[in-house]
Design a protein around this motif. Structure first.
Motif, PDB file in Angstrom:
ATOM      1  N   ASN A  13      22.392  19.733   5.364  1.00 17.64           N
ATOM      2  CA  ASN A  13      22.354  19.050   6.664  1.00 17.64           C
ATOM      3  C   ASN A  13      23.003  17.686   6.548  1.00 17.64           C
ATOM      4  O   ASN A  13      23.639  17.215   7.472  1.00 17.64           O
ATOM      5  N   GLU A  14      22.789  17.070   5.393  1.00 18.54           N
ATOM      6  CA  GLU A  14      23.288  15.723   5.168  1.00 18.54           C
ATOM      7  C   GLU A  14      23.598  15.561   3.685  1.00 18.54           C
ATOM      8  O   GLU A  14      22.879  16.060   2.829  1.00 18.54           O
ATOM      9  N   VAL A  15      24.697  14.868   3.406  1.00 15.41           N
ATOM     10  CA  VAL A  15      25.049  14.480   2.040  1.00 15.41           C
ATOM     11  C   VAL A  15      25.382  12.999   2.112  1.00 15.41           C
ATOM     12  O   VAL A  15      26.214  12.584   2.913  1.00 15.41           O
ATOM     13  N   ARG A  16      24.670  12.202   1.309  1.00 15.98           N
ATOM     14  CA  ARG A  16      24.940  10.765   1.352  1.00 15.98           C
ATOM     15  C   ARG A  16      24.857  10.178  -0.053  1.00 15.98           C
ATOM     16  O   ARG A  16      24.152  10.690  -0.916  1.00 15.98           O
ATOM     17  N   PHE A  25      21.221  15.200  -1.161  1.00 17.09           N
ATOM     18  CA  PHE A  25      21.508  16.347  -0.302  1.00 17.09           C
ATOM     19  C   PHE A  25      20.212  16.695   0.426  1.00 17.09           C
ATOM     20  O   PHE A  25      19.148  16.737  -0.189  1.00 17.09           O
ATOM     21  N   SER A  26      20.294  16.954   1.720  1.00 17.16           N
ATOM     22  CA  SER A  26      19.108  17.435   2.429  1.00 17.16           C
ATOM     23  C   SER A  26      19.436  18.779   3.065  1.00 17.16           C
ATOM     24  O   SER A  26      20.549  19.006   3.539  1.00 17.16           O
ATOM     25  N   GLU A  40      11.810  21.816   4.452  1.00  9.29           N
ATOM     26  CA  GLU A  40      12.867  20.850   4.163  1.00  9.29           C
ATOM     27  C   GLU A  40      12.955  20.651   2.657  1.00  9.29           C
ATOM     28  O   GLU A  40      11.928  20.602   1.975  1.00  9.29           O
ATOM     29  N   TYR A  42      14.996  18.265  -0.409  1.00 12.02           N
ATOM     30  CA  TYR A  42      15.800  17.094  -0.728  1.00 12.02           C
ATOM     31  C   TYR A  42      16.158  17.172  -2.204  1.00 12.02           C
ATOM     32  O   TYR A  42      15.286  17.309  -3.053  1.00 12.02           O
TER      33      TYR A  42
END
Length: 183
Positions: A13-16, A25-26, A40, A42
């Motif tokens: 969903n998200e990479v930051r 990574f989520s 979820e 992480y």
């Protein structure tokens, strides 16, 4: 199914970036008919002082289902063999040539093991929501090429049973961390 685990097939969903040496990574999984719980995940991956560190945590998405979601976290690191042999030392025990498609597992009382393949030595450390039922699983479908040494929260015989009650997500997350350092 031969391949297992939700995370392997999910897109992040998200990479930051988190700091100079970490990536977060989520992922989320809305469930399937057999496991309808939303979860979820992480995953934090870092390289610090030449050591690879991974931290995986998971929590249940508030979905109104009353049963708790069964989760058994594991990492699946593969080690190249190139025709050599691999040995794993856990405490006072050394395991050699224990890899096959029929996975084998051992209890692990130590939070770290030494992995040797003739060319290098690697220390694998792990922890998190581990306890006396946590295992190291040995597996390979091509033991001339690679071997997989998996830290896993619990033996599969305890998964989704009353003895595996700590692996059922309600309100508190489960976590597993692993680090690999070449000596």
């Amino acid at each position: 199914e031969k391949k297992h685990g939700f995370l392997r097939n999910l897109e992040a969903n998200e990479v930051r970036r988190e700091g100079e040496d970490s990536i977060v990574f989520s992922f989320s999984h809305e469930g399937i008919s057999e496991y309808p719980w939303g979860i979820e995940y992480y995953l934090i991956v870092s390289v610090v002082s030449g050591m690879l560190k991974m931290f995986l945590t998971t929590k249940r998405i508030d979905d109104g289902l009353f049963n708790s979601a069964p989760v058994n976290l594991a990492f699946h690191p593969y080690f190249v063999l190139n025709g050599g042999r691999i040995s794993v030392t856990e405490g006072r025990n050394t395991y050699v040539d224990c890899f096959s498609e029929q996975s084998a597992s051992i209890e692990t009382g130590n939070p770290s093991v030494l992995i040797e393949n003739g060319k290098s030595q690697i220390v694998m450390s792990f922890g998190g929501s581990t306890d006396e039922r946590s295992r190291l699983v040995f597996w390979s479908d091509s033991k001339e090429k690679y071997a997989c040494i998996e830290p896993v929260l619990t033996d599969k015989k305890f998964f989704n049973t009353s003895e595996g009650h700590r692996l059922h997500l309600n309100n508190s997350p489960l976590s597993l961390f692993m680090s690999l350092a070449v000596l």
